[in-house]
Scaffold this motif. Structure first.
Motif, short mmCIF file in Angstrom:
data_model
loop_
_atom_site.label_atom_id
_atom_site.label_comp_id
_atom_site.label_asym_id
_atom_site.label_seq_id
_atom_site.Cartn_x
_atom_site.Cartn_y
_atom_site.Cartn_z
N GLU A 159 36.67 39.23 44.49
CA GLU A 159 35.46 39.18 43.67
C GLU A 159 35.79 39.25 42.18
O GLU A 159 35.18 38.55 41.37
CB GLU A 159 34.50 40.30 44.05
N ASP A 160 36.78 40.06 41.81
CA ASP A 160 37.17 40.16 40.40
C ASP A 160 37.74 38.83 39.90
O ASP A 160 37.47 38.42 38.76
CB ASP A 160 38.17 41.29 40.19
N VAL A 161 38.48 38.12 40.72
CA VAL A 161 39.02 36.81 40.36
C VAL A 161 37.87 35.82 40.17
O VAL A 161 37.85 35.04 39.21
CB VAL A 161 40.02 36.30 41.42
N ALA A 162 36.89 35.87 41.06
CA ALA A 162 35.72 34.98 40.95
C ALA A 162 35.00 35.22 39.63
O ALA A 162 34.66 34.27 38.91
CB ALA A 162 34.76 35.21 42.12
N GLY B 261 46.94 38.73 33.30
CA GLY B 261 46.77 39.85 34.22
C GLY B 261 46.68 39.45 35.68
O GLY B 261 46.61 40.32 36.55
N LEU B 262 46.67 38.16 35.99
CA LEU B 262 46.62 37.71 37.37
C LEU B 262 48.01 37.33 37.86
O LEU B 262 48.84 36.85 37.09
CB LEU B 262 45.72 36.48 37.51
N ALA B 263 48.24 37.50 39.15
CA ALA B 263 49.49 37.06 39.76
C ALA B 263 49.36 35.57 40.07
O ALA B 263 48.54 35.18 40.91
CB ALA B 263 49.78 37.86 41.02
N TRP B 264 50.14 34.76 39.36
CA TRP B 264 50.10 33.32 39.59
C TRP B 264 51.48 32.74 39.30
O TRP B 264 52.34 33.39 38.72
CB TRP B 264 49.02 32.64 38.76
N LEU C 258 27.71 36.53 43.43
CA LEU C 258 29.08 36.29 43.87
C LEU C 258 29.59 37.32 44.88
O LEU C 258 30.70 37.20 45.34
CB LEU C 258 30.03 36.36 42.67
N ASP C 259 28.81 38.33 45.20
CA ASP C 259 29.37 39.45 45.93
C ASP C 259 28.86 39.61 47.37
O ASP C 259 28.90 40.69 47.92
CB ASP C 259 29.14 40.75 45.16
#
Length: 160
Positions: free
Chosen positions: A75-78, A91-94, A148-149
């Motif tokens: 949900e935080d990524v969305a 801050g994201l793993a990519w 979104l949740d």
């Protein structure tokens, strides 16, 4: 048309982050709810992007893009990719998958080659042939009534 918008908000859909590389080399991405399978042979998806999106032009010209179907834990990524923030990847793993930014946490990842791109109304339609598909088990993150949740409830149904 307000009635049309309200009607479509009642259509349950999954959420996906679409990513590609900008001409200058940096990653870009956005959240979409307008995505569906398009063909099994060849395996293809259809994605719809608003003309106002800053990723619209890079996607319309790209050689490859990624589709990251989000799970309930993202949900935080969305929310990050639904925002108008400048650098959504901080801050994201990519990682890079060839020329496609790949989000590591997404349970479903499809790398696609665009086979058709056309405008209709205020959106651009992209049809992409899937060249890679990675799938892990996860409960989906669901978009319903402009929220979104939503989660699938055990035994059926939705709950916020």
């Amino acid at each position: 048309m307000a009635a049309f918008t309200d009607a479509m908000s009642r259509l349950v859909s999954g959420l996906a982050v679409i990513t590609t590389r900008r001409a200058a080399g940096e990653p870009c991405g956005l959240l979409v709810s307008s995505i569906c399978s398009y063909s099994v042979d060849p395996p293809s998806v259809l994605v719809v992007v608003d003309h106002a999106s800053r990723c619209r032009d890079p996607l319309a010209r790209c050689g490859a893009f990624g589709v990251h179907v989000l799970g309930s834990a993202q949900e935080d990524v969305a929310r990050t990719f639904a925002s108008r923030g400048a650098d959504k990847f901080t801050g994201l793993a990519w990682e890079w998958d060839a020329a496609v930014p790949r989000l590591r946490a997404a349970p479903i990842y499809l790398r696609c080659t665009p086979t058709a791109v056309f405008d209709h109304g205020d959106h651009t339609v992209l049809i992409g042939e899937v060249t890679r598909a990675d799938v892990a088990e996860a409960e989906p993150l669901v978009f319903y009534r402009r929220l979104l949740d939503w989660r699938l409830r055990e035994g059926g149904g939705l709950h916020p």
